[in-house]
Scaffold this motif. Sequence first.
Motif, mmCIF file in Angstrom:
data_model
loop_
_atom_site.group_PDB
_atom_site.id
_atom_site.type_symbol
_atom_site.label_atom_id
_atom_site.label_comp_id
_atom_site.label_asym_id
_atom_site.label_seq_id
_atom_site.Cartn_x
_atom_site.Cartn_y
_atom_site.Cartn_z
ATOM 1 N N SER A 57 0.295 -1.635 -11.400
ATOM 2 C CA SER A 57 -0.295 -1.490 -10.636
ATOM 3 C C SER A 57 -1.073 -0.063 -11.063
ATOM 4 N N THR A 58 -0.293 0.599 -11.904
ATOM 5 C CA THR A 58 0.126 1.892 -12.342
ATOM 6 C C THR A 58 -1.443 1.761 -12.702
ATOM 7 N N SER A 59 -1.628 1.409 -14.343
ATOM 8 C CA SER A 59 -2.879 1.607 -15.017
ATOM 9 C C SER A 59 -4.296 1.442 -14.169
ATOM 10 N N THR A 60 -3.776 0.316 -13.233
ATOM 11 C CA THR A 60 -5.099 -0.210 -12.883
ATOM 12 C C THR A 60 -6.033 0.297 -11.856
ATOM 13 N N LEU A 61 -4.695 1.268 -10.788
ATOM 14 C CA LEU A 61 -5.311 2.658 -9.633
ATOM 15 C C LEU A 61 -5.607 3.944 -10.728
ATOM 16 N N LYS A 81 -11.187 -0.206 -3.057
ATOM 17 C CA LYS A 81 -11.306 -1.242 -3.464
ATOM 18 C C LYS A 81 -10.741 -1.804 -4.229
ATOM 19 N N GLN A 82 -9.488 -1.412 -4.820
ATOM 20 C CA GLN A 82 -8.481 -1.872 -5.662
ATOM 21 C C GLN A 82 -7.199 -2.499 -4.895
ATOM 22 N N THR A 83 -7.330 -1.414 -3.485
ATOM 23 C CA THR A 83 -6.241 -1.444 -2.574
ATOM 24 C C THR A 83 -6.309 -1.677 -1.389
ATOM 25 N N GLY A 84 -5.257 -2.281 -0.127
ATOM 26 C CA GLY A 84 -5.819 -2.221 1.019
ATOM 27 C C GLY A 84 -4.982 -1.391 1.430
ATOM 28 N N ALA A 85 -3.975 -0.384 0.544
ATOM 29 C CA ALA A 85 -3.675 0.829 0.683
ATOM 30 C C ALA A 85 -3.877 2.119 1.419
ATOM 31 N N GLY A 106 9.595 8.940 5.717
ATOM 32 C CA GLY A 106 10.097 8.484 7.326
ATOM 33 C C GLY A 106 9.458 7.149 6.740
ATOM 34 N N MET A 107 9.149 6.547 5.954
ATOM 35 C CA MET A 107 8.304 5.266 6.390
ATOM 36 C C MET A 107 8.888 4.236 5.923
ATOM 37 N N ILE A 108 7.940 2.745 6.390
ATOM 38 C CA ILE A 108 8.409 1.570 5.516
ATOM 39 C C ILE A 108 7.284 1.073 4.658
ATOM 40 N N ALA A 109 7.912 0.593 3.858
ATOM 41 C CA ALA A 109 6.761 0.341 2.510
ATOM 42 C C ALA A 109 6.370 -1.132 3.081
ATOM 43 N N LYS A 110 4.696 -1.363 2.813
ATOM 44 C CA LYS A 110 4.144 -1.891 3.332
ATOM 45 C C LYS A 110 3.381 -2.799 1.990
ATOM 46 N N PHE A 111 3.664 -2.268 0.743
ATOM 47 C CA PHE A 111 3.155 -2.778 -0.805
ATOM 48 C C PHE A 111 4.291 -3.402 -1.723
ATOM 49 N N GLY A 112 4.172 -3.538 -2.864
ATOM 50 C CA GLY A 112 4.780 -3.770 -3.924
ATOM 51 C C GLY A 112 6.436 -3.925 -3.843
#
Length: 208
Positions: A79-83, A118-122, A168-174
Amino acid sequence: MIETIGINHFKNMFDAAFIEVKQNEQLFSQMDAQTGDGDHGTAIVTALNAVNESMKQATDLKLMFNDAGFAAMSEACGSTSTLIGAWLMGMYDGVGTDQIDASGVANIFRAGLTNVQKQTGAGLGDKTIMDALIPAVLALESNQDAGITTMFTAASEAANKGAEKTKGMIAKFGRAKNLGEKVIGFIDPGAASMACIFGSFEKGIKRL
């Protein structure tokens, strides 16, 4: 005060970013190991190296972003190269002239962000790269009257604050999303590396 920047400024900015990220490669991988695969440092360095090498050959500002984005996407960095690739290709859409004023800088980085979206819903609060990238772009846009150098100072500060908030966040991706509350207390490595990138941009534009 720097009123406009051109192709050599952007080359210097991304060269400075690569150098800084490379110096922190091990740190970013260690951060990633706490909640993910432990390879983010390697991935972001590989992607930015491809970007930097591509930019060195560029003679046209607009095409430079497209070619650099394609170079990043051609690397096997998940995902790093894509983003990163999407970010650069989006910047291509935002370039209007060869000499970019404050408004043009804001437009380029807004276009880059739009293409990443456009590539991520984050979005903000999801514990991803977006928690640094979105605040940085907003800071660029809101500081246009202060000049380009100040814009990047503000963007760096905003990106760093955004990255820090991911602690302080909960991850929603990966992979980290499977760990639930266990990821609380750890900074997202993608947000950290993006903050590092923006922190390098001001240094880069001052080289000329």
